[in-house]
Design an enzyme around this catalytic site. Structure first.
Site, mmCIF file in Angstrom:
data_model
loop_
_atom_site.group_PDB
_atom_site.id
_atom_site.type_symbol
_atom_site.label_atom_id
_atom_site.label_comp_id
_atom_site.label_asym_id
_atom_site.label_seq_id
_atom_site.Cartn_x
_atom_site.Cartn_y
_atom_site.Cartn_z
ATOM 1 C CG HIS A 102 -1.793 -1.187 1.333
ATOM 2 N ND1 HIS A 102 -2.341 -1.624 2.517
ATOM 3 C CD2 HIS A 102 -2.234 -2.057 0.396
ATOM 4 C CE1 HIS A 102 -3.074 -2.702 2.297
ATOM 5 N NE2 HIS A 102 -3.024 -2.985 1.005
ATOM 6 C CE LYS B 150 2.608 3.627 5.071
ATOM 7 N NZ LYS B 150 2.159 2.689 4.036
ATOM 8 C CE1 TYR C 2 0.567 0.036 10.488
ATOM 9 C CE2 TYR C 2 0.980 1.980 9.152
ATOM 10 C CZ TYR C 2 0.194 0.910 9.493
ATOM 11 O OH TYR C 2 -0.994 0.700 8.830
ATOM 12 C CG ASP D 130 -4.278 -5.838 0.199
ATOM 13 O OD1 ASP D 130 -3.860 -6.083 1.344
ATOM 14 O OD2 ASP D 130 -4.409 -4.690 -0.259
#
Ligand code: T46
Length: 184
Positions: free
Chosen positions: A62, A71, A131, A168
């Site tokens: 992504h 991130k 994250y 996905d």
């Protein structure tokens, strides 16, 4: 904290100092000053995320084509194979990828700058993946690339058959994906 540039040098493997004693351990999971000094650049984080997944779940690949997110990832329970893909079309490593195992045991973190797609597959029975992101979630700008894209040819741990979200399962091929003209 030990910081190691990976094969794509903008992606950093971060290993915090772990202070163990008879009670257990302590570590600084994030320190703005130390992080900025290591990167030689100021990034501020605006969101903390936490996902829990069962073995074989693959979340990704992504990215946000607008408001791209940097991130800083880590695993607090279990283990995952964490992957980042270079989507900066003027980069010498465009279309390249790196993958590392992050786990509760190794306490490793991965810095993935804006301009990359990101995803992971869970190796343990379950994993808690945390994250920080440098931009807010913007679903209208979110894009997904297939985990098994033949051009990227990511070498995921072979023994697992990925469990994917509906999103996905419908991800784009890399050749059709929107990419970044530049990303700082
Ligand atoms: C990412 C995100 C999701 N959500 C909501 C949207 C859905 O209702 C639900 C699950 O979202 P999604 O299936 O997109 O979650 P993941 O598959 O873990 O997505 C993440 O997977 C890979 C590993 C990434 O690097 C991205 O940060 C992110 O895309 O959480 C939010 O409310 N805020 C958020 O920041």
């Amino acid at each position: 904290m030990k910081v190691t540039p990976l094969e794509i040098p903008e992606i950093l493997l971060i290993e915090p100092k772990v202070f163990g004693d008879e009670r257990g351990f302590f570590l600084e999971s994030f320190n703005q000053k130390v992080f900025s000094e290591a990167l030689g650049k100021e990034y501020s984080f605006v969101q903390d995320n936490h996902s829990r997944s069962a073995k074989g779940v693959l979340r990704g690949l992504h990215y946000q084509i607008q408001k791209p997110q940097g991130k800083l990832t880590r695993v607090v329970q279990g283990s995952v194979y964490d992957v980042a893909v270079d989507l900066r079309k003027n980069s010498p490593t465009f279309g390249g990828w790196v993958g590392v195992e992050l786990s509760e045991k190794n306490q490793r973190q991965l810095w993935v700058p804006p301009g990359f797609a990101h995803g992971f597959i869970v190796l343990s029975e379950s994993a808690d993946f945390l994250y920080k992101t440098t931009e807010y979630y913007a679903p209208e700008h979110e894009r997904a690339i297939r985990w098994d894209d033949p051009t990227l040819a990511i070498d995921w741990p072979a023994a697992l058959t990925p469990i994917l979200s509906q999103k996905d399962l419908k991800a784009s091929y890399f050749k059709d994906a929107e990419v970044f003209d530049e990303c700082n």
